[in-house]
Design a protein around this motif. Sequence first.
Motif, PDB file in Angstrom:
ATOM      1  N   SER A 117       0.840  -1.201   0.000  1.00  0.00           N
ATOM      2  CA  SER A 117       0.000   0.000   0.000  1.00  0.00           C
ATOM      3  C   SER A 117       0.874   1.249   0.000  1.00  0.00           C
ATOM      4  N   PHE A 118       0.309   2.340  -0.501  1.00  0.00           N
ATOM      5  CA  PHE A 118       0.992   3.630  -0.509  1.00  0.00           C
ATOM      6  C   PHE A 118       2.357   3.549  -1.188  1.00  0.00           C
ATOM      7  N   GLY A 119       2.485   2.642  -2.161  1.00  0.00           N
ATOM      8  CA  GLY A 119       3.748   2.509  -2.868  1.00  0.00           C
ATOM      9  C   GLY A 119       4.845   1.862  -2.052  1.00  0.00           C
ATOM     10  N   ALA A 120       4.497   1.213  -0.948  1.00  0.00           N
ATOM     11  CA  ALA A 120       5.501   0.553  -0.103  1.00  0.00           C
ATOM     12  C   ALA A 120       4.945  -0.794   0.361  1.00  0.00           C
ATOM     13  N   VAL A 121       5.815  -1.599   0.967  1.00  0.00           N
ATOM     14  CA  VAL A 121       5.420  -2.916   1.462  1.00  0.00           C
ATOM     15  C   VAL A 121       5.756  -3.015   2.943  1.00  0.00           C
ATOM     16  N   ASP A 122       4.769  -3.414   3.740  1.00  0.00           N
ATOM     17  CA  ASP A 122       4.988  -3.707   5.160  1.00  0.00           C
ATOM     18  C   ASP A 122       4.552  -5.143   5.434  1.00  0.00           C
ATOM     19  N   GLN A 123       5.188  -5.735   6.399  1.00  0.00           N
ATOM     20  CA  GLN A 123       4.798  -7.076   6.842  1.00  0.00           C
ATOM     21  C   GLN A 123       4.393  -7.017   8.307  1.00  0.00           C
ATOM     22  N   GLU A 145       6.656   1.232   7.241  1.00  0.00           N
ATOM     23  CA  GLU A 145       6.489   2.326   6.296  1.00  0.00           C
ATOM     24  C   GLU A 145       5.173   3.072   6.543  1.00  0.00           C
ATOM     25  N   PHE A 146       4.111   2.345   6.761  1.00  0.00           N
ATOM     26  CA  PHE A 146       2.811   2.988   6.977  1.00  0.00           C
ATOM     27  C   PHE A 146       2.003   2.313   8.077  1.00  0.00           C
ATOM     28  N   ARG A 147       2.403   1.118   8.473  1.00  0.00           N
ATOM     29  CA  ARG A 147       1.712   0.424   9.560  1.00  0.00           C
ATOM     30  C   ARG A 147       2.266   0.858  10.908  1.00  0.00           C
ATOM     31  N   SER A 148       1.541   0.475  11.958  1.00  0.00           N
ATOM     32  CA  SER A 148       2.049   0.723  13.303  1.00  0.00           C
ATOM     33  C   SER A 148       3.249  -0.178  13.575  1.00  0.00           C
ATOM     34  N   ARG A 149       4.145   0.271  14.416  1.00  0.00           N
ATOM     35  CA  ARG A 149       5.305  -0.545  14.759  1.00  0.00           C
ATOM     36  C   ARG A 149       4.904  -1.764  15.582  1.00  0.00           C
ATOM     37  N   SER A 150       3.915  -1.579  16.434  1.00  0.00           N
ATOM     38  CA  SER A 150       3.404  -2.695  17.237  1.00  0.00           C
ATOM     39  C   SER A 150       1.938  -2.445  17.528  1.00  0.00           C
ATOM     40  N   ASN A 151       1.237  -3.507  17.920  1.00  0.00           N
ATOM     41  CA  ASN A 151      -0.183  -3.370  18.213  1.00  0.00           C
ATOM     42  C   ASN A 151      -0.595  -4.431  19.212  1.00  0.00           C
ATOM     43  N   ALA A 152      -1.692  -4.171  19.874  1.00  0.00           N
ATOM     44  CA  ALA A 152      -2.258  -5.121  20.829  1.00  0.00           C
ATOM     45  C   ALA A 152      -3.781  -5.012  20.775  1.00  0.00           C
ATOM     46  N   VAL A 153      -4.439  -6.156  20.906  1.00  0.00           N
ATOM     47  CA  VAL A 153      -5.896  -6.205  20.842  1.00  0.00           C
ATOM     48  C   VAL A 153      -6.409  -7.102  21.965  1.00  0.00           C
ATOM     49  N   LEU A 154      -7.493  -6.680  22.611  1.00  0.00           N
ATOM     50  CA  LEU A 154      -8.165  -7.509  23.605  1.00  0.00           C
ATOM     51  C   LEU A 154      -9.664  -7.374  23.393  1.00  0.00           C
TER      52      LEU A 154
END
Length: 399
Positions: free
Chosen positions: A221-227, A255-264
């Motif tokens: 997305s946005f011309g870049a790739v994140d995993q 590049e555009f995603r969060s560096r880390s995330n958490a969900v509950l």
Amino acid sequence: DAAADHGGIHMKHAVICNLLILFSTLASAARYEDGLRLKREEKFADAAAAFSEVLQRESDHKAALHELATVQGWLSRFDESIASWRRLIALSPEEASPHAGLARVLYWKGERAESLRELEHALALTPQEGELHALHGDVLMADGQTSAARAAYLRARDLGVQGLEAKISSAEPPLTWRLDAGFIGDDYSNARGRESSAYAQLGRTLSADTSLYLRLERFDSFGAVDQGLSLGTYLRPAAWLLLNAEAGTTPDQAEFRSRSNAVLNADFLLKGSVQPLLGLRYLRYGNGSVTTLTPGLRLLTGAASTELRYGRSDNLDGSKTGVAQLRVSLERDGYSPYLAYASGEEALPPQAKADVRVAGLGCVFNLSPRWGARLDYSRENRKVTYTHHALGAGLTYRF
């Protein structure tokens, strides 16, 4: 003459004794027939009394002892039934039926190990008796020996026992692993054009209340790739509570995603048609974080489930935004369609704050015990910015 008189008296005694024996035998036979009649009429306590009377006259009356042990088991008088079966085994140690009867009552009483030992005796005596193999499967299944139970049911079916398909299916080795993979194609009306994302998730069921999963995602997305790499669990600590906890990271430079995330997420599985829902999501970026709290309600009406949620976010710039979400799904035999709609304002990086409207639909297919599939479509209208269409497909394999 005296000798003749003595002989005559002896003969009379013998005749009287024989008559008494005959009368006792006839009385036993009549009472035994009474017991069988009472048994057919399902008057089991009266039948047990009749068979007991027969045994008082003839302690080795095998048929009466067999019937007594049977009805005692039906009356849940397990200790008495076990004692009766053991008496019959002592009288007929080479007959399979008493061992099978004893095994069945031991199984009903919960003494599965002893029941299995008696079944081994019975099967050694009559290995071609299909009903014995079916009973063997029941006891093995209750004892948690699923694979052995399945083998016993299959043997019983081979020997002509009918109606075992449900038991054979229930004795399938549990499929504890699950692999999901899918692809989503995106089309934007602005300069972003076409983008895509893909995922693969491996899950393992540890128990009826706990499962774990690991998910790998790729976003173009946005011309870049994140995993993305995420680890999660479903946990049911109580019958009324289901938890989903997940933690994720972007392994390389984000590049555009969060560096880390958490969900509950918490689903309160209360009795009745209304269930409260609560979700919390935390996204950490290089310059701050976005936290979203999402309370909601689920309404259950027959096979339909309606969920209404409202997500309230604290954004990077200090602003607050909210999105209302509605989802209606229907559980059918082999498939589950759904409709979804969301409306509100969001400000997830790297995009600016905007009004959004998203409508979606899809269906999850249960193709077989091992295979599943899904199709999803959504249309997003991001006011002033773009219109976005997304089409996704996925497969599930359980093993």
